[in-house]
Design a protein around this motif. Structure first.
Motif: not given
Length: 257
Positions: A8, A22, A28, A32, A47
């Motif tokens: 995360p 996601h 992630t 990103k 995230a």
């Protein structure tokens, strides 16, 4: 070879917070670069990672949609606990479905759903995605063809309740979309599978807001945040977020006083 699982991430910026979600079998990494792009424009981005994701494919089948939804809601409350009062939500694929569910059930400033399969996938279609992920993951682990073939056959025999749960959650979310009143942006790759291409206009037509837009990307497939038109995806997402009715300044709690 042992692969390091994605993690995360939280990228702190100003008072405008974005929850990034996601997809199924993704991580992630799906969001990103988008998060970094938005953070450079001042946004705070968080995230979460869904349980069982980013590691061996067998782990995914140990969980299911209810666990992943818990991870999503934890991500939302993580931002709240950090003191962020205004949150928009952005997600891709299954994360796009979760994005719509967040928009229907929680206060949000805006919703960005990318390639969300709200017109349900079959159980076989979801398993095919998992199977393809498993094949690539095992190759990255450095396993030989014989071992990969054996493990893929074993994967076919594992219980699939997690996949059935995903189907049910997608169906339930499709019935909630009309509860979304926040501004909504729907993004869709034209080269994506039909289930996603059919879902995009349905989402656009069903959300209960006049502040909505549907954008197609002619040269993009499914994970448009990593595709050849990703820079346009990022720019369109930023433009949408910049146009939301954010407060000039929202004081965060004592953790960020």
């Amino acid at each position: 070879m042992k692969l390091l699982p994605p993690q995360p991430f939280t990228l702190e910026g100003d008072h405008r917070a974005i929850l990034l979600l996601h997809g199924f079998t993704g991580s992630t990494k799906d969001v990103k670069k988008l998060g970094q792009y938005l953070n450079k424009q001042g946004y705070t981005c968080h995230a979460p990672m869904y349980r069982g994701h980013g590691v061996s494919p067998e782990e995914i089948l140990k969980y299911g949609a209810k666990y992943w939804w818990e991870d999503v809601t934890r991500g939302y409350h993580h931002l709240k606990d950090l003191g962020y009062e205004e949150i928009a939500v952005v997600g891709i694929s299954l994360g796009g479905v979760f994005t719509l569910k967040v928009g229907a059930e929680f206060p949000v400033k805006g919703v960005v759903a990318m390639c969300a399969p709200i017109k349900r996938r079959t159980k076989e279609g979801l398993f095919e995605r998992l199977y393809n992920y498993a094949k690539v993951y095992k190759q990255f682990e450095g396993k030989d063809e014989k071992q990969i073939a054996e493990e893929l056959e074993a994967l076919k025999e594992l219980p699939r309740e997690a996949i059935v749960e995903v189907q049910k959650m997608i169906q339930h979310t499709s019935e909630e979309i009309e509860e979304i009143h926040a501004p909504t942006l729907v993004l869709q790759g034209e080269l994506d599978d039909s289930i996603y291409r059919e879902s995009a206009p349905y989402i656009y037509e069903t959300v209960e807001t006049d502040a909505k837009e549907l954008i197609w990307y002619h040269n993009s497939g499914h994970i448009i945040t990593l595709g050849k038109e990703r820079e346009k995806v990022f720019a369109d997402t930023l433009h949408f977020l910049d146009e939301l009715d954010w407060s000039e300044n929202v004081k965060k709690n004592k953790l960020h006083a």
